[in-house]
Motif scaffolding. Structure first.
Motif, short mmCIF file in Angstrom:
data_model
loop_
_atom_site.label_atom_id
_atom_site.label_comp_id
_atom_site.label_asym_id
_atom_site.label_seq_id
_atom_site.Cartn_x
_atom_site.Cartn_y
_atom_site.Cartn_z
N ILE A 49 0.77 -1.33 -0.05
CA ILE A 49 -0.01 0.13 0.14
C ILE A 49 1.05 1.30 0.08
O ILE A 49 0.62 2.04 -0.82
CB ILE A 49 -0.88 0.07 1.22
CG1 ILE A 49 -1.89 -1.43 1.27
CG2 ILE A 49 -1.67 1.30 1.33
CD1 ILE A 49 -2.59 -1.15 0.00
N ALA A 50 1.60 1.36 0.73
CA ALA A 50 2.77 2.45 1.04
C ALA A 50 3.35 2.98 -0.11
O ALA A 50 3.39 4.06 -0.63
CB ALA A 50 3.40 2.24 2.14
N SER A 54 -2.67 14.38 0.35
CA SER A 54 -3.34 13.35 1.31
C SER A 54 -3.92 12.17 0.44
O SER A 54 -4.17 12.68 -0.72
CB SER A 54 -4.08 13.93 2.28
OG SER A 54 -5.30 14.24 1.61
N PRO A 55 -4.35 11.00 1.22
CA PRO A 55 -5.06 10.18 0.30
C PRO A 55 -6.44 10.61 -0.07
O PRO A 55 -6.80 10.68 -1.25
CB PRO A 55 -5.23 9.01 1.28
CG PRO A 55 -3.97 9.00 2.36
CD PRO A 55 -3.58 10.42 2.36
N ASP A 56 -7.03 11.52 0.62
CA ASP A 56 -8.22 12.38 0.21
C ASP A 56 -8.10 13.25 -0.97
O ASP A 56 -8.85 13.15 -1.63
CB ASP A 56 -8.82 13.03 1.38
CG ASP A 56 -9.63 12.16 2.38
OD1 ASP A 56 -9.78 10.91 2.22
OD2 ASP A 56 -9.49 12.71 3.50
N ASP A 57 -6.87 13.84 -1.23
CA ASP A 57 -6.67 14.73 -2.03
C ASP A 57 -6.40 13.94 -3.41
O ASP A 57 -7.04 14.24 -4.33
CB ASP A 57 -5.41 15.61 -1.95
CG ASP A 57 -5.51 16.52 -0.79
OD1 ASP A 57 -6.72 16.91 -0.42
OD2 ASP A 57 -4.43 16.74 -0.14
N LEU A 103 -1.27 4.63 6.63
CA LEU A 103 -1.18 5.88 5.72
C LEU A 103 -1.87 6.96 6.18
O LEU A 103 -1.89 7.95 6.06
CB LEU A 103 -1.68 5.26 4.48
CG LEU A 103 -1.11 6.00 3.19
CD1 LEU A 103 0.32 6.24 3.30
CD2 LEU A 103 -1.46 5.22 1.81
N ILE A 104 -3.19 6.54 6.84
CA ILE A 104 -4.09 7.81 7.11
C ILE A 104 -3.28 8.55 8.44
O ILE A 104 -3.88 9.76 8.46
CB ILE A 104 -5.58 7.02 7.05
CG1 ILE A 104 -6.28 6.49 6.10
CG2 ILE A 104 -6.52 8.01 8.17
CD1 ILE A 104 -7.60 5.77 6.59
N PRO A 132 -7.53 4.29 -0.01
CA PRO A 132 -6.49 3.50 0.59
C PRO A 132 -7.13 2.22 1.05
O PRO A 132 -6.49 1.05 0.70
CB PRO A 132 -5.83 4.45 1.37
CG PRO A 132 -5.97 5.77 0.98
CD PRO A 132 -7.59 5.88 0.27
N TYR A 133 -8.28 2.27 1.90
CA TYR A 133 -8.58 1.01 2.67
C TYR A 133 -9.21 -0.07 1.81
O TYR A 133 -8.92 -1.15 1.72
CB TYR A 133 -9.36 1.27 3.87
CG TYR A 133 -10.96 1.69 3.31
CD1 TYR A 133 -11.89 0.96 3.40
CD2 TYR A 133 -11.21 3.20 3.19
CE1 TYR A 133 -13.18 1.16 2.93
CE2 TYR A 133 -12.45 3.33 2.74
CZ TYR A 133 -13.53 2.57 2.58
OH TYR A 133 -14.77 2.79 1.99
N GLU A 134 -9.85 0.58 0.65
CA GLU A 134 -10.49 -0.27 -0.33
C GLU A 134 -9.29 -0.86 -1.24
O GLU A 134 -9.35 -2.12 -1.77
CB GLU A 134 -11.44 0.51 -1.50
CG GLU A 134 -12.69 0.93 -0.67
CD GLU A 134 -13.29 2.10 -1.53
OE1 GLU A 134 -14.73 1.93 -1.09
OE2 GLU A 134 -12.85 2.73 -2.04
N PHE A 135 -8.21 -0.08 -1.62
CA PHE A 135 -7.21 -0.73 -2.25
C PHE A 135 -6.42 -1.82 -1.51
O PHE A 135 -6.17 -2.81 -1.70
CB PHE A 135 -5.96 0.52 -2.56
CG PHE A 135 -5.05 -0.02 -3.53
CD1 PHE A 135 -5.22 -0.39 -4.67
CD2 PHE A 135 -3.82 0.15 -3.07
CE1 PHE A 135 -4.23 -0.79 -5.63
CE2 PHE A 135 -2.84 -0.52 -3.94
CZ PHE A 135 -3.11 -0.63 -5.13
#
Length: 441
Positions: free
Chosen positions: A34-35, A108-111, A186-187, A279-282
Protein backbone atom coordinates in the motif's frame (compact mmCIF):
# COMPACT_ATOMS: atom_id res chain seq x y z
CA UNK A 1 14.89 -39.97 11.30
CA UNK A 2 16.38 -39.37 7.84
CA UNK A 3 19.99 -39.97 6.92
CA UNK A 4 20.88 -36.33 7.58
CA UNK A 5 19.22 -36.31 10.96
CA UNK A 6 16.05 -34.41 10.00
CA UNK A 7 12.76 -35.82 11.35
CA UNK A 8 10.57 -37.29 8.61
CA UNK A 9 7.25 -36.84 10.42
CA UNK A 10 7.39 -33.20 11.53
CA UNK A 11 8.72 -29.86 10.32
CA UNK A 12 10.84 -29.03 13.39
CA UNK A 13 11.73 -25.96 15.41
CA UNK A 14 14.14 -24.45 12.92
CA UNK A 15 11.43 -24.49 10.27
CA UNK A 16 9.10 -22.55 12.56
CA UNK A 17 11.77 -19.93 13.23
CA UNK A 18 12.00 -19.43 9.46
CA UNK A 19 8.19 -19.53 9.37
CA UNK A 20 8.00 -16.74 11.96
CA UNK A 21 10.68 -14.65 10.25
CA UNK A 22 8.91 -14.95 6.90
CA UNK A 23 5.56 -14.09 8.47
CA UNK A 24 6.77 -10.86 10.08
CA UNK A 25 8.76 -9.70 7.05
CA UNK A 26 5.80 -10.42 4.77
CA UNK A 27 3.59 -8.38 7.08
CA UNK A 28 5.99 -5.51 6.39
CA UNK A 29 5.91 -6.26 2.67
CA UNK A 30 2.11 -6.13 2.83
CA UNK A 31 2.29 -2.70 4.41
CA UNK A 32 4.66 -1.71 1.59
CA UNK A 33 2.16 -2.95 -1.01
CA UNK A 34 0.00 0.00 0.00
CA UNK A 35 2.64 2.51 1.08
CA UNK A 36 4.99 2.46 -1.91
CA UNK A 37 2.40 2.65 -4.74
CA UNK A 38 0.48 5.35 -2.88
CA UNK A 39 3.69 7.29 -2.33
CA UNK A 40 4.57 6.96 -6.02
CA UNK A 41 1.09 8.10 -7.05
CA UNK A 42 1.45 11.10 -4.71
CA UNK A 43 4.59 12.31 -6.48
CA UNK A 44 3.62 11.59 -10.11
CA UNK A 45 0.58 10.62 -12.21
CA UNK A 46 2.59 9.72 -15.31
CA UNK A 47 1.86 6.05 -16.25
CA UNK A 48 5.39 5.51 -17.58
CA UNK A 49 6.95 6.86 -14.38
CA UNK A 50 4.62 4.71 -12.26
CA UNK A 51 5.53 1.67 -14.34
CA UNK A 52 9.22 2.52 -14.03
CA UNK A 53 8.96 1.96 -10.27
CA UNK A 54 7.82 -1.61 -11.00
CA UNK A 55 10.63 -1.95 -13.55
CA UNK A 56 13.40 -1.03 -11.12
CA UNK A 57 11.81 -3.20 -8.42
CA UNK A 58 12.25 -6.31 -10.60
CA UNK A 59 15.35 -5.24 -12.54
CA UNK A 60 17.73 -6.78 -9.94
CA UNK A 61 16.35 -10.21 -10.86
CA UNK A 62 17.62 -9.63 -14.38
CA UNK A 63 20.94 -8.07 -13.37
CA UNK A 64 21.85 -9.85 -10.15
CA UNK A 65 20.15 -13.24 -9.91
CA UNK A 66 23.01 -15.12 -11.60
CA UNK A 67 25.85 -13.86 -9.38
CA UNK A 68 23.49 -14.16 -6.39
CA UNK A 69 23.36 -17.90 -7.04
CA UNK A 70 27.13 -18.18 -6.74
CA UNK A 71 27.04 -16.15 -3.53
CA UNK A 72 24.29 -18.39 -2.14
CA UNK A 73 26.35 -21.53 -2.76
CA UNK A 74 29.59 -20.01 -1.43
CA UNK A 75 28.38 -18.61 1.88
CA UNK A 76 26.14 -19.61 4.75
CA UNK A 77 22.57 -19.11 3.56
CA UNK A 78 21.24 -18.25 6.99
CA UNK A 79 23.82 -15.46 7.37
CA UNK A 80 22.97 -14.10 3.93
CA UNK A 81 19.28 -13.87 4.90
CA UNK A 82 20.15 -11.97 8.07
CA UNK A 83 22.35 -9.51 6.15
CA UNK A 84 19.74 -9.01 3.40
CA UNK A 85 16.94 -8.22 5.85
CA UNK A 86 19.23 -5.92 7.84
CA UNK A 87 19.99 -3.99 4.65
CA UNK A 88 16.28 -3.77 3.86
CA UNK A 89 15.62 -2.46 7.38
CA UNK A 90 18.19 0.33 6.97
CA UNK A 91 16.92 1.31 3.51
CA UNK A 92 13.29 1.39 4.62
CA UNK A 93 14.19 3.47 7.66
CA UNK A 94 15.93 5.92 5.33
CA UNK A 95 12.79 6.19 3.18
CA UNK A 96 10.69 6.72 6.31
CA UNK A 97 12.88 9.60 7.50
CA UNK A 98 12.82 11.30 4.08
CA UNK A 99 9.04 10.95 3.80
CA UNK A 100 8.68 12.27 7.36
CA UNK A 101 10.54 15.39 6.31
CA UNK A 102 8.36 15.89 3.21
CA UNK A 103 4.95 14.66 4.33
CA UNK A 104 3.74 18.19 5.05
CA UNK A 105 3.78 18.94 1.30
CA UNK A 106 2.57 15.57 0.04
CA UNK A 107 -1.08 15.30 -1.08
CA UNK A 108 -3.22 13.29 1.33
CA UNK A 109 -5.07 10.11 0.27
CA UNK A 110 -8.26 12.20 0.21
CA UNK A 111 -6.61 14.71 -2.14
CA UNK A 112 -5.57 11.88 -4.49
CA UNK A 113 -9.06 10.36 -4.36
CA UNK A 114 -10.57 13.76 -5.17
CA UNK A 115 -8.47 13.94 -8.35
CA UNK A 116 -6.07 16.66 -7.26
CA UNK A 117 -3.63 17.81 -9.93
CA UNK A 118 -0.24 16.43 -8.91
CA UNK A 119 3.02 17.51 -10.48
CA UNK A 120 6.01 15.20 -10.43
CA UNK A 121 8.26 15.73 -7.41
CA UNK A 122 11.65 14.88 -8.88
CA UNK A 123 13.46 14.44 -5.57
CA UNK A 124 10.92 12.12 -3.96
CA UNK A 125 10.41 10.19 -7.18
CA UNK A 126 14.16 9.67 -7.53
CA UNK A 127 14.34 8.54 -3.91
CA UNK A 128 11.60 5.97 -4.52
CA UNK A 129 13.47 4.63 -7.56
CA UNK A 130 16.83 4.33 -5.77
CA UNK A 131 15.36 2.76 -2.63
CA UNK A 132 13.25 0.34 -4.67
CA UNK A 133 16.25 -0.73 -6.73
CA UNK A 134 18.48 -1.33 -3.70
CA UNK A 135 15.69 -3.18 -1.89
CA UNK A 136 15.38 -5.35 -4.97
CA UNK A 137 19.04 -6.40 -4.83
CA UNK A 138 18.64 -7.38 -1.17
CA UNK A 139 15.44 -9.25 -2.03
CA UNK A 140 17.27 -11.33 -4.65
CA UNK A 141 19.80 -12.50 -2.07
CA UNK A 142 17.17 -13.15 0.58
CA UNK A 143 14.71 -15.05 -1.61
CA UNK A 144 17.35 -17.23 -3.28
CA UNK A 145 18.92 -18.01 0.10
CA UNK A 146 15.55 -18.79 1.72
CA UNK A 147 14.45 -21.18 -1.02
CA UNK A 148 17.78 -23.02 -1.06
CA UNK A 149 17.97 -23.06 2.75
CA UNK A 150 14.70 -24.97 3.17
CA UNK A 151 16.10 -28.46 2.33
CA UNK A 152 18.69 -27.99 5.11
CA UNK A 153 16.01 -27.74 7.81
CA UNK A 154 13.12 -29.80 6.36
CA UNK A 155 13.14 -33.43 5.24
CA UNK A 156 12.75 -33.96 1.48
CA UNK A 157 9.43 -35.76 1.97
CA UNK A 158 7.96 -32.75 3.77
CA UNK A 159 8.98 -30.04 1.29
CA UNK A 160 5.57 -29.60 -0.34
CA UNK A 161 3.87 -29.39 3.08
CA UNK A 162 6.53 -26.99 4.39
CA UNK A 163 6.39 -24.75 1.32
CA UNK A 164 2.60 -24.85 1.18
CA UNK A 165 2.20 -23.77 4.81
CA UNK A 166 4.89 -21.13 4.45
CA UNK A 167 3.23 -19.58 1.40
CA UNK A 168 -0.16 -19.73 3.08
CA UNK A 169 1.00 -17.65 6.04
CA UNK A 170 2.96 -15.38 3.69
CA UNK A 171 -0.30 -14.71 1.84
CA UNK A 172 -2.09 -13.99 5.12
CA UNK A 173 0.59 -11.54 6.20
CA UNK A 174 1.44 -10.07 2.80
CA UNK A 175 -1.98 -9.46 1.28
CA UNK A 176 -4.57 -10.02 4.03
CA UNK A 177 -3.17 -8.40 7.18
CA UNK A 178 -0.43 -6.11 5.81
CA UNK A 179 -2.38 -3.99 3.30
CA UNK A 180 -5.27 -3.06 5.63
CA UNK A 181 -2.74 -2.21 8.33
CA UNK A 182 -0.77 -0.17 5.78
CA UNK A 183 -3.91 1.73 4.80
CA UNK A 184 -4.67 2.57 8.42
CA UNK A 185 -1.10 3.70 9.04
CA UNK A 186 -1.15 5.75 5.84
CA UNK A 187 -4.17 7.67 7.13
CA UNK A 188 -2.25 8.48 10.32
CA UNK A 189 0.72 9.89 8.40
CA UNK A 190 2.53 9.14 5.14
CA UNK A 191 5.74 8.15 6.94
CA UNK A 192 4.31 5.77 9.56
CA UNK A 193 3.94 2.67 7.29
CA UNK A 194 7.62 2.91 6.36
CA UNK A 195 8.75 3.03 9.99
CA UNK A 196 6.69 -0.08 10.78
CA UNK A 197 7.98 -1.82 7.64
CA UNK A 198 11.57 -1.20 8.74
CA UNK A 199 10.83 -2.69 12.17
CA UNK A 200 9.49 -5.91 10.62
CA UNK A 201 12.77 -6.48 8.79
CA UNK A 202 14.70 -6.07 12.06
CA UNK A 203 12.53 -8.67 13.83
CA UNK A 204 12.76 -11.04 10.87
CA UNK A 205 16.55 -10.83 10.79
CA UNK A 206 16.70 -11.56 14.53
CA UNK A 207 14.53 -14.68 14.20
CA UNK A 208 16.64 -16.06 11.36
CA UNK A 209 19.79 -15.45 13.39
CA UNK A 210 18.39 -17.84 16.03
CA UNK A 211 18.51 -20.75 13.56
CA UNK A 212 21.75 -22.74 14.06
CA UNK A 213 24.24 -22.59 11.19
CA UNK A 214 24.24 -25.68 8.95
CA UNK A 215 27.42 -27.57 8.14
CA UNK A 216 28.90 -27.12 4.69
CA UNK A 217 29.92 -30.16 2.72
CA UNK A 218 33.51 -30.78 1.63
CA UNK A 219 32.40 -30.41 -1.95
CA UNK A 220 31.00 -26.92 -1.25
CA UNK A 221 34.26 -25.92 0.49
CA UNK A 222 36.29 -27.09 -2.48
CA UNK A 223 34.13 -24.94 -4.76
CA UNK A 224 34.81 -21.85 -2.64
CA UNK A 225 38.58 -22.42 -2.52
CA UNK A 226 39.38 -23.74 -5.97
CA UNK A 227 36.88 -22.49 -8.56
CA UNK A 228 36.54 -19.00 -10.04
CA UNK A 229 32.98 -17.70 -9.72
CA UNK A 230 32.55 -17.67 -13.52
CA UNK A 231 33.20 -21.42 -13.60
CA UNK A 232 30.70 -22.00 -10.81
CA UNK A 233 28.08 -19.89 -12.56
CA UNK A 234 28.60 -21.75 -15.84
CA UNK A 235 28.18 -25.05 -14.02
CA UNK A 236 24.81 -23.97 -12.62
CA UNK A 237 23.66 -22.60 -15.97
CA UNK A 238 24.70 -25.77 -17.80
CA UNK A 239 22.89 -27.99 -15.31
CA UNK A 240 19.61 -26.14 -15.78
CA UNK A 241 19.90 -25.72 -19.54
CA UNK A 242 20.51 -29.44 -20.04
CA UNK A 243 17.45 -30.39 -17.98
CA UNK A 244 14.55 -31.22 -20.27
CA UNK A 245 11.88 -30.15 -17.76
CA UNK A 246 13.33 -27.25 -15.74
CA UNK A 247 14.57 -25.40 -18.85
CA UNK A 248 11.12 -25.00 -20.49
CA UNK A 249 9.50 -24.54 -17.06
CA UNK A 250 11.77 -21.55 -16.33
CA UNK A 251 11.08 -19.98 -19.72
CA UNK A 252 7.31 -20.51 -19.40
CA UNK A 253 7.28 -18.98 -15.93
CA UNK A 254 9.32 -16.04 -17.23
CA UNK A 255 6.70 -15.33 -19.89
CA UNK A 256 3.91 -15.78 -17.34
CA UNK A 257 5.54 -13.34 -14.91
CA UNK A 258 6.18 -10.86 -17.71
CA UNK A 259 2.45 -10.83 -18.48
CA UNK A 260 1.63 -10.52 -14.79
CA UNK A 261 3.73 -7.39 -14.38
CA UNK A 262 2.45 -6.03 -17.70
CA UNK A 263 -1.05 -5.94 -16.21
CA UNK A 264 0.04 -4.94 -12.70
CA UNK A 265 2.54 -2.15 -13.41
CA UNK A 266 -0.13 0.58 -13.44
CA UNK A 267 -2.57 -1.15 -11.06
CA UNK A 268 -2.53 1.75 -8.60
CA UNK A 269 -3.71 4.16 -11.33
CA UNK A 270 -6.35 1.65 -12.50
CA UNK A 271 -7.60 1.28 -8.92
CA UNK A 272 -7.65 5.02 -8.25
CA UNK A 273 -9.01 6.35 -11.56
CA UNK A 274 -11.17 3.49 -12.88
CA UNK A 275 -12.31 1.66 -9.76
CA UNK A 276 -12.26 4.85 -7.63
CA UNK A 277 -10.75 3.09 -4.63
CA UNK A 278 -9.64 4.78 -1.44
CA UNK A 279 -6.59 3.47 0.47
CA UNK A 280 -8.56 1.02 2.62
CA UNK A 281 -10.45 -0.27 -0.45
CA UNK A 282 -7.17 -0.72 -2.30
CA UNK A 283 -5.93 -2.66 0.73
CA UNK A 284 -9.02 -4.89 0.72
CA UNK A 285 -8.53 -5.42 -3.00
CA UNK A 286 -5.24 -7.14 -2.27
CA UNK A 287 -6.88 -9.38 0.36
CA UNK A 288 -8.66 -11.33 -2.38
CA UNK A 289 -5.31 -12.65 -3.50
CA UNK A 290 -4.49 -13.52 0.11
CA UNK A 291 -7.56 -15.68 0.57
CA UNK A 292 -6.92 -17.49 -2.70
CA UNK A 293 -3.27 -17.94 -1.79
CA UNK A 294 -4.08 -19.35 1.66
CA UNK A 295 -6.45 -21.94 0.24
CA UNK A 296 -4.01 -22.75 -2.54
CA UNK A 297 -1.07 -23.16 -0.15
CA UNK A 298 -2.87 -25.52 2.22
CA UNK A 299 -4.50 -27.62 -0.51
CA UNK A 300 -1.75 -27.62 -3.18
CA UNK A 301 -0.21 -31.00 -2.33
CA UNK A 302 -3.64 -32.68 -2.16
CA UNK A 303 -4.76 -31.14 -5.46
CA UNK A 304 -1.54 -32.20 -7.17
CA UNK A 305 -1.98 -35.77 -5.93
CA UNK A 306 -5.64 -35.88 -6.98
CA UNK A 307 -5.51 -34.41 -10.50
CA UNK A 308 -1.78 -34.62 -11.22
CA UNK A 309 0.97 -32.03 -11.27
CA UNK A 310 0.58 -31.34 -15.00
CA UNK A 311 -3.14 -30.42 -14.93
CA UNK A 312 -2.49 -28.31 -11.82
CA UNK A 313 0.00 -26.23 -13.80
CA UNK A 314 -2.33 -26.05 -16.82
CA UNK A 315 -5.04 -24.51 -14.66
CA UNK A 316 -2.65 -21.77 -13.54
CA UNK A 317 -1.99 -20.75 -17.12
CA UNK A 318 -5.57 -20.98 -18.34
CA UNK A 319 -7.48 -19.48 -15.41
CA UNK A 320 -4.76 -16.92 -14.72
CA UNK A 321 -5.21 -15.55 -18.24
CA UNK A 322 -9.00 -15.65 -18.04
CA UNK A 323 -9.18 -13.77 -14.72
CA UNK A 324 -6.71 -11.15 -15.93
CA UNK A 325 -8.76 -10.54 -19.08
CA UNK A 326 -11.99 -10.21 -17.08
CA UNK A 327 -10.42 -7.64 -14.74
CA UNK A 328 -10.18 -5.37 -17.77
CA UNK A 329 -14.00 -5.12 -17.79
CA UNK A 330 -14.30 -4.40 -14.05
CA UNK A 331 -16.45 -1.54 -12.80
CA UNK A 332 -15.91 -2.04 -9.07
CA UNK A 333 -13.17 -3.32 -6.81
CA UNK A 334 -15.24 -6.23 -5.41
CA UNK A 335 -15.22 -8.00 -8.77
CA UNK A 336 -11.46 -7.49 -9.06
CA UNK A 337 -11.13 -8.86 -5.51
CA UNK A 338 -12.80 -12.10 -6.62
CA UNK A 339 -10.60 -12.37 -9.70
CA UNK A 340 -7.47 -11.84 -7.60
CA UNK A 341 -8.61 -14.67 -5.27
CA UNK A 342 -8.96 -17.13 -8.16
CA UNK A 343 -5.71 -16.00 -9.76
CA UNK A 344 -3.64 -16.35 -6.58
CA UNK A 345 -5.11 -19.75 -5.72
CA UNK A 346 -3.61 -21.20 -8.87
CA UNK A 347 -0.45 -19.09 -8.71
CA UNK A 348 0.39 -20.56 -5.28
CA UNK A 349 -0.51 -24.04 -6.56
CA UNK A 350 2.09 -23.53 -9.30
CA UNK A 351 4.71 -22.30 -6.83
CA UNK A 352 4.28 -25.15 -4.36
CA UNK A 353 4.63 -27.79 -7.08
CA UNK A 354 7.53 -26.24 -8.99
CA UNK A 355 9.63 -24.96 -6.08
CA UNK A 356 9.30 -28.26 -4.19
CA UNK A 357 10.33 -30.05 -7.38
CA UNK A 358 13.46 -27.92 -7.73
CA UNK A 359 14.38 -28.35 -4.09
CA UNK A 360 14.12 -32.13 -4.38
CA UNK A 361 15.96 -32.77 -7.66
CA UNK A 362 18.77 -30.18 -7.78
CA UNK A 363 21.96 -31.30 -5.97
CA UNK A 364 22.50 -29.28 -2.79
CA UNK A 365 25.96 -28.05 -3.80
CA UNK A 366 24.39 -26.63 -6.99
CA UNK A 367 21.04 -25.58 -5.55
CA UNK A 368 21.85 -21.88 -5.11
CA UNK A 369 23.29 -21.46 -8.60
CA UNK A 370 20.69 -23.53 -10.47
CA UNK A 371 17.88 -21.87 -8.54
CA UNK A 372 19.26 -18.43 -9.41
CA UNK A 373 19.56 -19.31 -13.10
CA UNK A 374 15.98 -20.57 -13.02
CA UNK A 375 14.82 -17.32 -11.42
CA UNK A 376 16.91 -15.30 -13.88
CA UNK A 377 14.63 -16.60 -16.61
CA UNK A 378 11.50 -16.68 -14.44
CA UNK A 379 11.82 -13.27 -12.78
CA UNK A 380 14.16 -11.48 -15.16
CA UNK A 381 11.26 -10.95 -17.57
CA UNK A 382 9.27 -8.98 -14.99
CA UNK A 383 10.93 -5.57 -15.55
CA UNK A 384 10.32 -6.01 -19.27
CA UNK A 385 6.65 -6.71 -18.57
CA UNK A 386 6.36 -3.67 -16.32
CA UNK A 387 7.85 -1.42 -19.01
CA UNK A 388 5.47 -2.88 -21.59
CA UNK A 389 2.55 -2.25 -19.24
CA UNK A 390 3.36 1.44 -18.88
CA UNK A 391 3.99 1.75 -22.60
CA UNK A 392 0.65 0.06 -23.36
CA UNK A 393 -1.19 2.68 -21.31
CA UNK A 394 0.66 5.59 -22.91
CA UNK A 395 0.16 4.34 -26.49
CA UNK A 396 -3.52 3.53 -25.94
CA UNK A 397 -4.06 6.91 -24.28
CA UNK A 398 -2.93 8.55 -27.53
CA UNK A 399 -6.01 7.35 -29.45
CA UNK A 400 -8.53 6.27 -26.78
CA UNK A 401 -9.86 7.48 -23.45
CA UNK A 402 -7.86 7.31 -20.22
CA UNK A 403 -10.36 4.72 -18.94
CA UNK A 404 -9.70 2.36 -21.86
CA UNK A 405 -5.96 3.00 -21.68
CA UNK A 406 -5.80 1.86 -18.04
CA UNK A 407 -7.85 -1.26 -18.89
CA UNK A 408 -5.79 -2.24 -21.93
CA UNK A 409 -2.88 -3.95 -20.09
CA UNK A 410 -5.33 -6.47 -18.61
CA UNK A 411 -6.79 -7.28 -22.03
CA UNK A 412 -3.35 -7.72 -23.60
CA UNK A 413 -1.98 -9.82 -20.75
CA UNK A 414 -5.10 -11.99 -20.57
CA UNK A 415 -5.10 -12.87 -24.26
CA UNK A 416 -1.38 -13.63 -24.31
CA UNK A 417 -1.64 -15.78 -21.14
CA UNK A 418 -4.25 -18.01 -22.77
CA UNK A 419 -2.06 -18.27 -25.87
CA UNK A 420 0.85 -19.29 -23.62
CA UNK A 421 -1.25 -22.18 -22.29
CA UNK A 422 -1.29 -23.87 -25.70
CA UNK A 423 2.50 -23.57 -25.96
CA UNK A 424 3.17 -24.78 -22.42
CA UNK A 425 0.71 -27.62 -21.87
CA UNK A 426 2.58 -30.29 -23.90
CA UNK A 427 5.82 -29.51 -22.04
CA UNK A 428 4.48 -29.71 -18.47
CA UNK A 429 2.82 -33.11 -18.24
CA UNK A 430 2.48 -35.11 -15.02
CA UNK A 431 4.56 -37.91 -16.57
CA UNK A 432 7.50 -35.58 -17.23
CA UNK A 433 7.30 -34.05 -13.77
CA UNK A 434 7.20 -37.41 -11.99
CA UNK A 435 10.02 -38.76 -14.14
CA UNK A 436 12.18 -35.78 -13.12
CA UNK A 437 11.23 -36.23 -9.46
CA UNK A 438 12.21 -39.90 -9.43
CA UNK A 439 15.33 -39.39 -11.53
CA UNK A 440 14.07 -41.55 -14.41
CA UNK A 441 13.72 -38.74 -16.90
Amino acid sequence: MSANGLPTDRLGGNYFKLFGASTISNLGDGIGIIAYPWLASAVTRNPLLIALVAVVQRLPWLLFSLPAGVITDRYDRRTLMVIANSIRAVLTLGVALIVLGKQGVLPSPDDIDAGAVIGTDGFLYGMVLVATMLMGFAEVIYDNSAQTFMPAIVHKGNLEKANGRLWSIEQVANTFMGPPLGALLLIVAFSVPFFVDAATFVVSAALIALIPATKRSAKQTDLVERRPWQVELKEGFSWLWSHDLLRPMAIILGLLNMLGTLSGATLVLFAQEVLRTEPYEFALLESGGAIGGIIGGWSASRIARKIGSGPSLYLTLLLGGLTTFLIGFARNWIFVWAMFAIFMFFAVLWNVITVSLRQSIIPNELLGRVNSVYRFFAWGMMPIGAALGGLTVVLTDAFASRDIALRMPFFVAGVLSVALFFFAAPKLTTERIEAARTGSG
